[in-house]
Design a protein around this motif. Structure first.
Motif, PDB file in Angstrom:
ATOM      1  N   GLU A 191       2.013  87.505 -84.413  1.00 30.28           N
ATOM      2  CA  GLU A 191       2.930  86.582 -85.077  1.00 30.28           C
ATOM      3  C   GLU A 191       2.618  85.136 -84.691  1.00 30.28           C
ATOM      4  OE1 GLU A 191       7.746  85.564 -85.297  1.00 30.28           O
ATOM      5  OE2 GLU A 191       7.023  87.346 -84.210  1.00 30.28           O
ATOM      6  N   TRP A 193       3.587  80.834 -86.292  1.00 28.02           N
ATOM      7  CA  TRP A 193       4.283  80.017 -87.277  1.00 28.02           C
ATOM      8  C   TRP A 193       3.578  78.678 -87.404  1.00 28.02           C
ATOM      9  CZ3 TRP A 193       9.110  81.343 -89.672  1.00 28.02           C
ATOM     10  CH2 TRP A 193       9.579  82.611 -89.311  1.00 28.02           C
ATOM     11  N   THR A 222       7.002  82.165 -82.109  1.00 28.57           N
ATOM     12  CA  THR A 222       8.227  82.787 -82.615  1.00 28.57           C
ATOM     13  C   THR A 222       8.964  81.876 -83.585  1.00 28.57           C
ATOM     14  OG1 THR A 222       9.627  81.898 -80.852  1.00 28.57           O
ATOM     15  CG2 THR A 222       8.484  83.984 -80.405  1.00 28.57           C
ATOM     16  N   GLU A 223       9.876  82.470 -84.342  1.00 28.68           N
ATOM     17  CA  GLU A 223      10.697  81.713 -85.273  1.00 28.68           C
ATOM     18  C   GLU A 223      11.601  80.738 -84.526  1.00 28.68           C
ATOM     19  OE1 GLU A 223      13.852  82.442 -88.977  1.00 28.68           O
ATOM     20  OE2 GLU A 223      13.142  84.140 -87.767  1.00 28.68           O
TER      21      GLU A 223
END
Length: 350
Positions: A191, A193, A222-223
Motif C-alpha cells: 500500500e 498513497w 497509509t491513508e
C-alpha cells in the motif's frame, strides 16, 4: 512467350502484368506447392550422415497449379522465380523449381521490395540465384515444426487431455505466459498513497517534502498519513515563485517494420494484426492510383529498418524542393534493428 515470371499471389501477378509487354507471362503459384505430407511423418534419417531428410509431396489442391506451371515452363525460354524476398519466399521459389523439374540454383531469381514499373524492370536487369542458406533455414524451421507438433501433440492428447497440442512456437510461448502468471501470483501488493495539487488548470504539482522528510513514491504508507498531510496543506498558503519552461526535442520515430506497423494500427485504428496485414498486403500487391494499378508500399513482412538509398535521396529531394533547406537535415538518419536474426537485406515498410 519468351519469359515466364512466377510469383506467389494472383493480385501481384495482375499488377506486374500491367508493367510488362507481351514477351512476359506472369503467373501465381498461390503460395506453397510442395510440403511435408499431412498423413505421415514425412521425415527420415540418412543412414550414412545421420541428417534429417524431408520427403516432400504436392498437395492435391496444388496439382492444377503445378500442371499449369510445368506446361508454361516448357514453352518459355526463361523462367524467372519472383517469390517474396524472405526465407519463406525463397523456399517457395526452391519448391517451384523442383516441382517443374528445374534445378533451383540455375533459374534466375528476381527480387523487389515494391511493385512499381521501375522496381520490376530493375529486378529483371539484375537477377540473382536462389539463396540456399535461406532455403535451408526455412526447411529447418519446417522440420522442427513437424517433429515437435507431430510427435508431442498425440502424447499430450493421450496422456493429459484430449484436444491439447504442442508446437515449436506455441509451446515456447506458453512457457513464457506461465512464468509470467506465476510472477503475478507471487507478487505481494504494498500500500502507498500519492498526493497531487492543482493550483490552476495548467499548473499541477506533487508534494516534495513534509516536515523535512523527502516524499518519494512509496513514502506515504497509509491513508491516515496521507490525510494528515492533506489537512496540513489545506491550511497553508502557496505562492508560485517561478515557472521554468524548457524545450523538449522529440526524436523522429524509426520507419515501420511488421511488428511496429501492427502496434501502431492497433493503437491508432483499432485494427487486429490480421486486418493490418490484409490491408498492407493489398497496398503492396497493387491498388488503383492516378498512375494506374501499382503497389504503394514496400514489402510488409520485414524485421529490418533499412531504407533504400534511392528512396532516401528521393525523399530528401522532395523536402528540399517543397520546404527548402531549412527543413532538410545535413545528413540522412540511419536506423539499426535490435534483432540479431533480422533479415537486413530487406527494407523497412515505406
Amino acid at each position: 512467350m519468351k519469359n515466364l515470371i512466377i510469383v506467389e499471389s494472383p493480385a501481384k501477378a495482375r499488377t506486374i502484368t500491367n508493367f510488362l509487354g507481351k514477351e512476359y507471362k506472369v503467373i501465381a503459384s498461390k503460395g506453397h506447392i510442395r510440403d511435408l505430407p499431412k498423413s505421415t511423418f514425412g521425415i527420415t534419417i540418412d543412414d550414412e550422415t545421420g541428417d534429417l531428410v524431408p520427403k516432400y509431396s504436392i498437395p492435391r489442391d496444388a496439382n492444377p497449379t503445378v500442371k499449369e506451371l510445368k506446361k508454361l515452363a516448357k514453352e518459355a525460354e526463361t523462367v524467372f522465380i519472383a517469390t517474396d524476398e524472405d526465407r519463406e519466399g525463397e523456399a517457395i521459389g526452391y519448391h517451384i523449381a523442383k516441382a517443374i523439374g528445374k534445378e533451383p540454383t540455375e533459374l534466375p531469381r528476381i527480387v523487389f521490395h515494391e511493385i512499381t514499373k521501375t522496381a520490376i524492370q530493375h529486378a529483371l536487369e539484375n537477377p540473382r540465384k536462389v539463396d540456399m542458406d535461406s532455403v535451408d533455414a526455412q526447411q529447418t524451421r519446417r522440420l522442427l515444426d513437424r517433429i515437435v507438433g507431430y510427435k508431442l501433440s498425440p502424447l499430450l492428447a493421450s496422456k493429459i487431455q484430449k484436444g491439447l497440442s504442442a508446437g515449436r512456437v506455441q509451446s515456447s510461448t506458453l512457457k513464457i505466459v506461465v512464468d509470467r502468471e506465476r510472477e503475478i501470483k507471487a507478487f505481494k501488493p504494498e500500500e502507498f498513497w500519492t498526493i497531487d495539487a492543482l493550483f490552476q488548470k495548467d499548473i499541477d504539482a506533487a508534494i516534495y517534502d513534509y516536515n523535512g522528510l523527502k516524499i518519494d513514491k512509496l513514502t506515504i504508507k497509509t491513508e491516515a498519513d496521507a490525510t494528515e498531510i492533506v489537512t496540513s496543506a489545506k491550511g497553508e498558503s502557496f505562492t508560485v515563485i517561478s515557472i521554468e519552461k524548457t524545450k523538449r526535442k522529440t526524436k523522429t520515430p524509426p520507419p515501420f517494420m511488421t511488428s511496429t506497423l501492427q502496434q501502431a494500427a492497433s493503437t491508432q485504428l483499432g485494427f487486429s494484426p490480421k486486418k493490418t496485414m490484409m490491408v498492407a498486403q493489398k497496398l503492396y500487391e497493387g491498388v488503383k492510383t492516378d498512375k494506374g494499378t501499382m503497389g504503394v508500399i514496400t514489402y510488409m513482412r520485414t524485421d529490418s529498418l533499412n531504407l533504400a538509398k534511392e528512396a532516401v535521396e528521393s525523399a530528401r529531394e522532395y523536402i528540399k524542393t517543397t520546404y527548402g533547406d531549412k527543413y532538410l537535415p545535413t545528413k540522412a538518419k540511419n536506423y539499426a534493428t535490435k534483432s540479431k536474426g533480422a533479415q537486413e537485406a530487406h527494407e523497412a515498410i515505406r
